[in-house]
Design a protein around this motif. Structure first.
Motif, PDB file in Angstrom:
ATOM      1  N   CYS A  10      -6.695   5.632  -7.215  1.00 53.52           N
ATOM      2  CA  CYS A  10      -6.945   4.433  -6.408  1.00 53.52           C
ATOM      3  C   CYS A  10      -5.713   3.535  -6.325  1.00 53.52           C
ATOM      4  O   CYS A  10      -5.393   3.007  -5.256  1.00 53.52           O
ATOM      5  CB  CYS A  10      -8.119   3.645  -6.971  1.00 53.52           C
ATOM      6  N   THR A  12      -2.688   4.274  -6.370  1.00 49.10           N
ATOM      7  CA  THR A  12      -1.548   4.797  -5.608  1.00 49.10           C
ATOM      8  C   THR A  12      -1.450   4.083  -4.258  1.00 49.10           C
ATOM      9  O   THR A  12      -0.350   3.943  -3.730  1.00 49.10           O
ATOM     10  CB  THR A  12      -1.645   6.321  -5.377  1.00 49.10           C
ATOM     11  N   CYS A  13      -2.566   3.616  -3.725  1.00 47.29           N
ATOM     12  CA  CYS A  13      -2.563   2.839  -2.476  1.00 47.29           C
ATOM     13  C   CYS A  13      -2.750   1.351  -2.735  1.00 47.29           C
ATOM     14  O   CYS A  13      -2.189   0.520  -2.031  1.00 47.29           O
ATOM     15  CB  CYS A  13      -3.665   3.318  -1.544  1.00 47.29           C
ATOM     16  N   HIS A  14      -3.549   1.003  -3.718  1.00 50.51           N
ATOM     17  CA  HIS A  14      -3.883  -0.400  -4.003  1.00 50.51           C
ATOM     18  C   HIS A  14      -2.984  -0.943  -5.110  1.00 50.51           C
ATOM     19  O   HIS A  14      -3.421  -1.202  -6.221  1.00 50.51           O
ATOM     20  CB  HIS A  14      -5.358  -0.517  -4.397  1.00 50.51           C
ATOM     21  N   HIS A  15      -1.710  -1.154  -4.775  1.00 52.87           N
ATOM     22  CA  HIS A  15      -0.717  -1.594  -5.762  1.00 52.87           C
ATOM     23  C   HIS A  15      -1.054  -2.954  -6.357  1.00 52.87           C
ATOM     24  O   HIS A  15      -0.791  -3.199  -7.530  1.00 52.87           O
ATOM     25  CB  HIS A  15       0.679  -1.645  -5.128  1.00 52.87           C
TER      26      HIS A  15
END
Length: 78
Positions: A10, A12-15
């Motif tokens: 998760c 990896t996109c939601h830094h």
């Protein structure tokens, strides 16, 4: 989800969520006692922010029934 670590997948996109997870000394996500998918449906949902309930409070009360009330000092919902 087939990833070995759902939370790592998760973020990896939601830094921005990686930073907020690091702020708390006690975080069930970091400790491995829950995953992002315990509260959020990655395939969509009728509620806001893809949560697995109609409201945030309903979702939280599924695990935290003791916080439902009645309480001595009422406050607005989350």
């Amino acid at each position: 989800m087939t990833a070995s670590d759902v939370n790592r997948l998760c973020i990896t996109c939601h830094h921005d969520k990686r930073v907020s997870m690091a702020r708390s000394g006690h975080m069930p996500l970091r400790e491995g006692s829950m995953t992002c998918a315990d509260c959020h449906n990655p395939h969509g949902s009728p509620g806001r922010r893809m949560i697995r309930a109609q409201t945030t409070n309903e979702l939280c009360y599924k695990c935290h029934a003791d916080k439902r009330g009645p309480v001595l000092w009422e406050h607005p919902p989350v």
